[in-house]
Design a protein around this motif. Structure first.
Motif, PDB file in Angstrom:
ATOM      1  N   ARG A   1      51.301  67.515  75.041  1.00 17.48           N
ATOM      2  CA  ARG A   1      50.778  66.643  76.110  1.00 17.48           C
ATOM      3  C   ARG A   1      49.945  65.505  75.543  1.00 17.48           C
ATOM      4  NH1 ARG A   1      50.163  72.180  78.593  1.00 17.48           N
ATOM      5  NH2 ARG A   1      48.718  72.272  76.871  1.00 17.48           N
ATOM      6  N   GLU A   2      49.250  65.742  74.435  1.00 19.50           N
ATOM      7  CA  GLU A   2      48.490  64.674  73.784  1.00 19.50           C
ATOM      8  C   GLU A   2      49.444  63.616  73.236  1.00 19.50           C
ATOM      9  OE1 GLU A   2      44.756  66.143  71.451  1.00 19.50           O
ATOM     10  OE2 GLU A   2      46.256  67.768  71.382  1.00 19.50           O
ATOM     11  N   ARG A   3      50.534  64.053  72.634  1.00 19.89           N
ATOM     12  CA  ARG A   3      51.529  63.114  72.108  1.00 19.89           C
ATOM     13  C   ARG A   3      52.157  62.299  73.230  1.00 19.89           C
ATOM     14  NH1 ARG A   3      54.242  63.763  67.031  1.00 19.89           N
ATOM     15  NH2 ARG A   3      56.242  63.406  68.011  1.00 19.89           N
ATOM     16  N   GLN A   4      52.447  62.950  74.349  1.00 17.62           N
ATOM     17  CA  GLN A   4      53.057  62.251  75.481  1.00 17.62           C
ATOM     18  C   GLN A   4      52.092  61.235  76.081  1.00 17.62           C
ATOM     19  OE1 GLN A   4      54.066  65.716  77.773  1.00 17.62           O
ATOM     20  NE2 GLN A   4      56.111  65.891  76.882  1.00 17.62           N
ATOM     21  N   ARG A   5      50.832  61.597  76.151  1.00 21.44           N
ATOM     22  CA  ARG A   5      49.818  60.740  76.762  1.00 21.44           C
ATOM     23  C   ARG A   5      49.434  59.564  75.850  1.00 21.44           C
ATOM     24  NH1 ARG A   5      46.617  64.557  77.928  1.00 21.44           N
ATOM     25  NH2 ARG A   5      45.393  64.540  76.032  1.00 21.44           N
ATOM     26  N   SER A   6      49.220  59.830  74.573  1.00 20.06           N
ATOM     27  CA  SER A   6      48.679  58.822  73.657  1.00 20.06           C
ATOM     28  C   SER A   6      49.712  58.166  72.763  1.00 20.06           C
ATOM     29  CB  SER A   6      47.636  59.461  72.739  1.00 20.06           C
ATOM     30  OG  SER A   6      46.636  60.086  73.480  1.00 20.06           O
ATOM     31  N   GLY A   7      50.897  58.737  72.696  1.00 16.35           N
ATOM     32  CA  GLY A   7      51.891  58.261  71.754  1.00 16.35           C
ATOM     33  C   GLY A   7      51.720  58.981  70.424  1.00 16.35           C
ATOM     34  N   TYR A   8      52.521  58.588  69.444  1.00 16.31           N
ATOM     35  CA  TYR A   8      52.500  59.278  68.159  1.00 16.31           C
ATOM     36  C   TYR A   8      52.907  58.331  67.049  1.00 16.31           C
ATOM     37  CZ  TYR A   8      57.448  59.709  69.365  1.00 16.31           C
ATOM     38  OH  TYR A   8      58.737  59.445  69.744  1.00 16.31           O
ATOM     39  N   ILE A   9      52.667  58.744  65.848  1.00 14.93           N
ATOM     40  CA  ILE A   9      53.022  57.959  64.672  1.00 14.93           C
ATOM     41  C   ILE A   9      54.539  58.051  64.492  1.00 14.93           C
ATOM     42  CG2 ILE A   9      52.740  57.723  62.174  1.00 14.93           C
ATOM     43  CD1 ILE A   9      49.929  59.047  62.566  1.00 14.93           C
TER      44      ILE A   9
ATOM     45  N   GLY B   1      41.543  61.375  62.412  1.00 15.47           N
ATOM     46  CA  GLY B   1      42.601  61.718  63.344  1.00 15.47           C
ATOM     47  C   GLY B   1      43.240  60.496  63.988  1.00 15.47           C
ATOM     48  N   PHE B   2      43.962  60.743  65.041  1.00 13.77           N
ATOM     49  CA  PHE B   2      44.692  59.699  65.759  1.00 13.77           C
ATOM     50  C   PHE B   2      43.748  58.770  66.519  1.00 13.77           C
ATOM     51  CE2 PHE B   2      47.721  58.226  69.082  1.00 13.77           C
ATOM     52  CZ  PHE B   2      48.752  57.791  68.255  1.00 13.77           C
ATOM     53  N   SER B   3      42.488  59.177  66.665  1.00 15.01           N
ATOM     54  CA  SER B   3      41.525  58.416  67.470  1.00 15.01           C
ATOM     55  C   SER B   3      41.323  56.989  66.978  1.00 15.01           C
ATOM     56  CB  SER B   3      40.176  59.144  67.524  1.00 15.01           C
ATOM     57  OG  SER B   3      39.592  59.182  66.227  1.00 15.01           O
ATOM     58  N   THR B   4      41.472  56.739  65.687  1.00 15.22           N
ATOM     59  CA  THR B   4      41.273  55.383  65.164  1.00 15.22           C
ATOM     60  C   THR B   4      42.585  54.726  64.735  1.00 15.22           C
ATOM     61  OG1 THR B   4      40.888  56.201  62.917  1.00 15.22           O
ATOM     62  CG2 THR B   4      38.952  55.946  64.340  1.00 15.22           C
ATOM     63  N   TRP B   5      43.665  55.434  64.864  1.00 13.24           N
ATOM     64  CA  TRP B   5      44.955  54.970  64.360  1.00 13.24           C
ATOM     65  C   TRP B   5      45.384  53.633  64.955  1.00 13.24           C
ATOM     66  CZ3 TRP B   5      47.849  56.385  60.374  1.00 13.24           C
ATOM     67  CH2 TRP B   5      49.167  55.922  60.324  1.00 13.24           C
ATOM     68  N   GLU B   6      45.484  53.571  66.262  1.00 14.03           N
ATOM     69  CA  GLU B   6      45.990  52.358  66.920  1.00 14.03           C
ATOM     70  C   GLU B   6      45.012  51.195  66.794  1.00 14.03           C
ATOM     71  OE1 GLU B   6      48.619  51.339  70.879  1.00 14.03           O
ATOM     72  OE2 GLU B   6      47.261  53.047  70.958  1.00 14.03           O
ATOM     73  N   THR B   7      43.719  51.473  66.901  1.00 17.06           N
ATOM     74  CA  THR B   7      42.728  50.394  66.821  1.00 17.06           C
ATOM     75  C   THR B   7      42.655  49.767  65.428  1.00 17.06           C
ATOM     76  OG1 THR B   7      40.917  51.930  66.343  1.00 17.06           O
ATOM     77  CG2 THR B   7      41.289  51.352  68.665  1.00 17.06           C
TER      78      THR B   7
ATOM     79  N   GLY C   1      45.366  49.273  63.659  1.00 19.82           N
ATOM     80  CA  GLY C   1      46.665  48.629  63.420  1.00 19.82           C
ATOM     81  C   GLY C   1      47.803  49.566  63.080  1.00 19.82           C
ATOM     82  N   GLY C   2      47.601  50.851  63.237  1.00 17.26           N
ATOM     83  CA  GLY C   2      48.674  51.800  62.951  1.00 17.26           C
ATOM     84  C   GLY C   2      49.757  51.740  64.015  1.00 17.26           C
ATOM     85  N   PRO C   3      51.015  51.862  63.610  1.00 19.96           N
ATOM     86  CA  PRO C   3      52.109  51.828  64.591  1.00 19.96           C
ATOM     87  C   PRO C   3      52.094  53.085  65.468  1.00 19.96           C
ATOM     88  CG  PRO C   3      52.956  52.425  62.429  1.00 19.96           C
ATOM     89  CD  PRO C   3      51.509  52.081  62.247  1.00 19.96           C
ATOM     90  N   VAL C   4      52.403  52.883  66.740  1.00 21.92           N
ATOM     91  CA  VAL C   4      52.425  53.987  67.695  1.00 21.92           C
ATOM     92  C   VAL C   4      53.722  53.904  68.488  1.00 21.92           C
ATOM     93  CG1 VAL C   4      51.328  54.977  69.751  1.00 21.92           C
ATOM     94  CG2 VAL C   4      49.918  54.057  67.902  1.00 21.92           C
ATOM     95  N   LYS C   5      54.373  55.029  68.633  1.00 26.44           N
ATOM     96  CA  LYS C   5      55.582  55.109  69.457  1.00 26.44           C
ATOM     97  C   LYS C   5      55.232  55.861  70.727  1.00 26.44           C
ATOM     98  CE  LYS C   5      60.383  56.621  69.317  1.00 26.44           C
ATOM     99  NZ  LYS C   5      61.049  55.530  69.915  1.00 26.44           N
TER     100      LYS C   5
END
Length: 131
Positions: free
Chosen positions: A44-52, A115-121, A123-127
């Motif tokens: 559910r976290e992956r569905q809500r926030s996206g994933y690498i 963790g994923f908390s700083t990934w997108e901010t 510049g990490g790609p998110v699907k």
């Protein structure tokens, strides 16, 4: 009843003995064919926030069984001796505990410190499926 050890204490102890990777360094690893990024968050976290993109989803509760070649639940993705494994969760707590446990088993891995908390901010790609 007071706990003998808190969850925060366990994470701190784990972090002191495992390899932690900063977000910017992990972003540089995304397209490296020798790196397997493992997402241990709940589906559910992956569905809500996206994933690498390209990450492997492995639910936290199954990790020990999926990496153990003697387990009936073993997954071949974890049997690649020439790969670098980078585990992550949302904030780095679950992945720190996971990597410490895997290290105790003899499985070499690192974890994404924040963790994923700083990934997108950063510049990490998110699907995001269905977007």
């Amino acid at each position: 009843m007071p706990l003998k050890t808190t969850a925060a204490d366990m994470v701190s102890t784990a972090r002191a003995r495992i390899r932690e990777v900063e977000t910017k360094d992990a972003i540089a690893m995304v397209d490296d064919p020798d790196v397997v990024i493992v997402d241990i968050r709940d589906i559910r976290e992956r569905q809500r926030s996206g994933y690498i993109p390209g990450s492997v989803h492995a639910p936290r509760g199954m990790i020990e069984f999926w990496v153990d070649p003697d387990s009936p639940y073993f997954k071949e993705v974890f049997g690649q001796a020439d790969k670098t494994y980078l585990f992550h969760c949302a904030s780095g707590w679950r992945s720190a505990l996971t990597v410490a446990t895997l290290q105790d088993m003899g499985f070499d891995a690192a974890h994404l410190r924040d963790g994923f908390s700083t990934w997108e901010t950063q510049g990490g790609p998110v699907k995001k499926d269905g977007a």
